[in-house]
Design a protein around this motif. Sequence first.
Motif, PDB file in Angstrom:
ATOM      1  N   ALA A 277       8.248  -6.621  -6.505  1.00  0.00           N
ATOM      2  CA  ALA A 277       8.570  -5.314  -7.412  1.00  0.00           C
ATOM      3  C   ALA A 277       7.580  -5.060  -8.368  1.00  0.00           C
ATOM      4  O   ALA A 277       7.197  -4.011  -8.617  1.00  0.00           O
ATOM      5  CB  ALA A 277       9.925  -5.521  -8.064  1.00  0.00           C
ATOM      6  N   GLY A 278       6.879  -6.288  -8.819  1.00  0.00           N
ATOM      7  CA  GLY A 278       5.696  -6.305  -9.851  1.00  0.00           C
ATOM      8  C   GLY A 278       4.335  -6.128  -9.232  1.00  0.00           C
ATOM      9  O   GLY A 278       3.329  -6.179  -9.750  1.00  0.00           O
ATOM     10  N   ASN A 279       4.360  -6.309  -7.784  1.00  0.00           N
ATOM     11  CA  ASN A 279       3.040  -6.115  -7.227  1.00  0.00           C
ATOM     12  C   ASN A 279       2.419  -4.931  -6.969  1.00  0.00           C
ATOM     13  O   ASN A 279       3.184  -3.977  -6.267  1.00  0.00           O
ATOM     14  CB  ASN A 279       2.964  -6.871  -5.710  1.00  0.00           C
ATOM     15  N   PRO A 280       1.322  -4.596  -7.190  1.00  0.00           N
ATOM     16  CA  PRO A 280       0.775  -3.126  -6.895  1.00  0.00           C
ATOM     17  C   PRO A 280       0.665  -2.897  -5.373  1.00  0.00           C
ATOM     18  O   PRO A 280       0.476  -3.903  -4.612  1.00  0.00           O
ATOM     19  CB  PRO A 280      -0.874  -3.173  -7.328  1.00  0.00           C
ATOM     20  N   ALA A 281       1.035  -1.796  -4.905  1.00  0.00           N
ATOM     21  CA  ALA A 281       1.297  -1.524  -3.394  1.00  0.00           C
ATOM     22  C   ALA A 281       0.833  -0.296  -3.365  1.00  0.00           C
ATOM     23  O   ALA A 281       0.719   0.778  -4.114  1.00  0.00           O
ATOM     24  CB  ALA A 281       2.492  -1.408  -3.122  1.00  0.00           C
ATOM     25  N   LEU A 282       0.286   0.063  -2.151  1.00  0.00           N
ATOM     26  CA  LEU A 282      -0.577   1.395  -1.796  1.00  0.00           C
ATOM     27  C   LEU A 282      -0.129   1.875  -0.204  1.00  0.00           C
ATOM     28  O   LEU A 282      -0.389   0.814   0.571  1.00  0.00           O
ATOM     29  CB  LEU A 282      -2.079   1.262  -1.535  1.00  0.00           C
ATOM     30  N   LEU A 283       0.267   3.076  -0.256  1.00  0.00           N
ATOM     31  CA  LEU A 283       0.557   3.387   1.268  1.00  0.00           C
ATOM     32  C   LEU A 283      -0.656   4.252   1.726  1.00  0.00           C
ATOM     33  O   LEU A 283      -0.853   5.348   1.055  1.00  0.00           O
ATOM     34  CB  LEU A 283       1.925   4.305   1.178  1.00  0.00           C
ATOM     35  N   VAL A 284      -1.211   4.035   2.731  1.00  0.00           N
ATOM     36  CA  VAL A 284      -2.315   4.996   3.344  1.00  0.00           C
ATOM     37  C   VAL A 284      -1.750   5.486   4.807  1.00  0.00           C
ATOM     38  O   VAL A 284      -1.581   4.570   5.745  1.00  0.00           O
ATOM     39  CB  VAL A 284      -3.676   4.087   3.577  1.00  0.00           C
ATOM     40  N   TRP A 285      -1.578   6.648   5.018  1.00  0.00           N
ATOM     41  CA  TRP A 285      -0.875   7.179   6.121  1.00  0.00           C
ATOM     42  C   TRP A 285      -1.758   8.368   6.752  1.00  0.00           C
ATOM     43  O   TRP A 285      -2.154   9.066   6.212  1.00  0.00           O
ATOM     44  CB  TRP A 285       0.464   7.788   5.495  1.00  0.00           C
ATOM     45  N   GLY A 286      -1.880   8.016   8.224  1.00  0.00           N
ATOM     46  CA  GLY A 286      -2.474   8.987   9.224  1.00  0.00           C
ATOM     47  C   GLY A 286      -1.440  10.119   9.327  1.00  0.00           C
ATOM     48  O   GLY A 286      -0.399   9.782   9.665  1.00  0.00           O
ATOM     49  N   ASN A 287      -1.995  11.369   8.745  1.00  0.00           N
ATOM     50  CA  ASN A 287      -1.099  12.442   8.973  1.00  0.00           C
ATOM     51  C   ASN A 287      -0.917  13.120  10.356  1.00  0.00           C
ATOM     52  O   ASN A 287      -0.060  13.909  10.571  1.00  0.00           O
ATOM     53  CB  ASN A 287      -1.321  13.713   8.075  1.00  0.00           C
ATOM     54  N   GLU A 288      -1.734  12.603  11.330  1.00  0.00           N
ATOM     55  CA  GLU A 288      -1.701  13.065  12.805  1.00  0.00           C
ATOM     56  C   GLU A 288      -0.885  12.080  13.810  1.00  0.00           C
ATOM     57  O   GLU A 288      -0.814  12.396  14.946  1.00  0.00           O
ATOM     58  CB  GLU A 288      -2.878  13.517  13.275  1.00  0.00           C
ATOM     59  N   ASP A 289      -0.219  11.093  13.046  1.00  0.00           N
ATOM     60  CA  ASP A 289       0.457  10.124  13.857  1.00  0.00           C
ATOM     61  C   ASP A 289       1.592  10.710  14.637  1.00  0.00           C
ATOM     62  O   ASP A 289       2.934  11.159  13.804  1.00  0.00           O
ATOM     63  CB  ASP A 289       0.876   8.931  13.032  1.00  0.00           C
ATOM     64  N   PRO A 290       1.889  10.981  15.921  1.00  0.00           N
ATOM     65  CA  PRO A 290       2.980  11.751  16.279  1.00  0.00           C
ATOM     66  C   PRO A 290       4.163  10.792  16.375  1.00  0.00           C
ATOM     67  O   PRO A 290       5.418  11.141  16.471  1.00  0.00           O
ATOM     68  CB  PRO A 290       2.555  11.831  18.036  1.00  0.00           C
ATOM     69  N   LEU A 291       4.112   9.467  16.148  1.00  0.00           N
ATOM     70  CA  LEU A 291       5.132   8.389  16.181  1.00  0.00           C
ATOM     71  C   LEU A 291       5.697   8.175  14.647  1.00  0.00           C
ATOM     72  O   LEU A 291       6.945   8.225  14.234  1.00  0.00           O
ATOM     73  CB  LEU A 291       4.821   7.083  16.428  1.00  0.00           C
ATOM     74  N   LEU A 292       4.863   7.935  13.852  1.00  0.00           N
ATOM     75  CA  LEU A 292       5.147   7.737  12.381  1.00  0.00           C
ATOM     76  C   LEU A 292       4.604   8.562  11.313  1.00  0.00           C
ATOM     77  O   LEU A 292       4.696   8.188   9.940  1.00  0.00           O
ATOM     78  CB  LEU A 292       4.745   6.125  12.064  1.00  0.00           C
ATOM     79  N   GLY A 293       4.118   9.704  11.884  1.00  0.00           N
ATOM     80  CA  GLY A 293       3.389  10.609  10.556  1.00  0.00           C
ATOM     81  C   GLY A 293       4.264  11.134   9.620  1.00  0.00           C
ATOM     82  O   GLY A 293       5.460  11.179   9.854  1.00  0.00           O
ATOM     83  N   ILE A 294       4.151  11.344   8.504  1.00  0.00           N
ATOM     84  CA  ILE A 294       4.894  12.150   7.432  1.00  0.00           C
ATOM     85  C   ILE A 294       5.612  13.248   7.950  1.00  0.00           C
ATOM     86  O   ILE A 294       6.899  13.346   7.757  1.00  0.00           O
ATOM     87  CB  ILE A 294       4.031  12.386   6.129  1.00  0.00           C
ATOM     88  N   ASP A 295       4.975  14.082   8.974  1.00  0.00           N
ATOM     89  CA  ASP A 295       5.611  15.279   9.366  1.00  0.00           C
ATOM     90  C   ASP A 295       6.535  14.804  10.597  1.00  0.00           C
ATOM     91  O   ASP A 295       7.697  15.294  10.603  1.00  0.00           O
ATOM     92  CB  ASP A 295       4.895  16.241   9.864  1.00  0.00           C
ATOM     93  N   SER A 296       5.977  13.695  11.429  1.00  0.00           N
ATOM     94  CA  SER A 296       6.761  13.394  12.568  1.00  0.00           C
ATOM     95  C   SER A 296       7.988  12.665  12.389  1.00  0.00           C
ATOM     96  O   SER A 296       9.061  12.492  13.058  1.00  0.00           O
ATOM     97  CB  SER A 296       5.939  12.973  13.584  1.00  0.00           C
TER      98      SER A 296
END
Length: 340
Positions: free
Chosen positions: A270-289
């Motif tokens: 909970a206290g650890n810094p975290a970063l999400l780096v996401w490819g937006n063209e991923d047909p499996l796990l993309g933010i849109d897909s």
Amino acid sequence: MLLSKSFSRFTLQRQHVVYAMLVLCGLLFGCSEGEPQSRIDIAYSDNFLELANGNRIHYYDEGNPHGKTILLIHGYPSSAYLYRYIIQDLCSTEDTEFRCVAMTHVGFGKSSCPGDGGEVGPLYLVAQLQVFIEKMDLGDMALVIHDWGGPIGAAAGMRISDRVSHLLVLNTILTPPWEGSMDWVMDFMRVYVSQPTPLLEKVYPSLVRVAMQALTSVSLSDQSLAAYSSPFEGEAGKCRTHATLNLFSKARQDGRLFEEIEEGITQRWAGNPALLVWGNEDPLLGIDSDPDSFARIQALLPQAEARVINGGNHFLQEDRPGEIAGEIKRFLKDESSNRY
């Protein structure tokens, strides 16, 4: 006799599915219109860590031996090779601020494969990764996870959470994949592909080549594709075929892996810094897909920053390695991210 005929029909159906996959993959591969890779391929020194159970884990270890450790964890069906360009950008010399360690899971790439591969599964790989971290005595490290390396790396990291300072998450899942939009992938792999046949063992290297290309926006070189597919060739490749597909066939059996993540991640990180780096063209796990999977990860890591990589497919390490390396460097050097 009826049972025999039913089994024969099922086997024939599975063979038809494999042939259909080859045709579909061939079409996808043939229709790839991505730009060619702009970087020259890189070769690093291969290192191997011998474990007490006889397994040999392949890894790269580059950069400053006394710098901030960045542990890079791959998923299916890749290897440490996936991170070669990111290592180049972060750890090309010993004068850098960072030490880059990229390991290859047991049963993948240049790492050994036990027996016929049947022993390998998600929880097995969590245990092997934990042993690797402890035996390498890695500490105060930034943990970078991707694809199946997401749940495997997260679970291993939580078991030794005192060794992890930062968490960086690239296109992955941290909740049960059969409960979201990935359920059809899990069902397909479980029913048709999870039990390798001689035919599947034979064509698996080709499937790996095409899967890597289909989920990468740039056009991969023959050399790059061979680096991913060659470990699955020959007799040794049969073991790796079994081992890698067990991630899917044993996912439900090892379902407590995801329970462990959901129960422990908010308590231990909970206290650890975290970063999400996401490819937006991923047909499996993309933010849109697949917005649900991304939303679940954000719920587990509410403190996490989010960065979208335009043009990044599922294997965004191939598509946009410079941008990813830049985000990692910025994140680790940001004073506000070092409050842990």
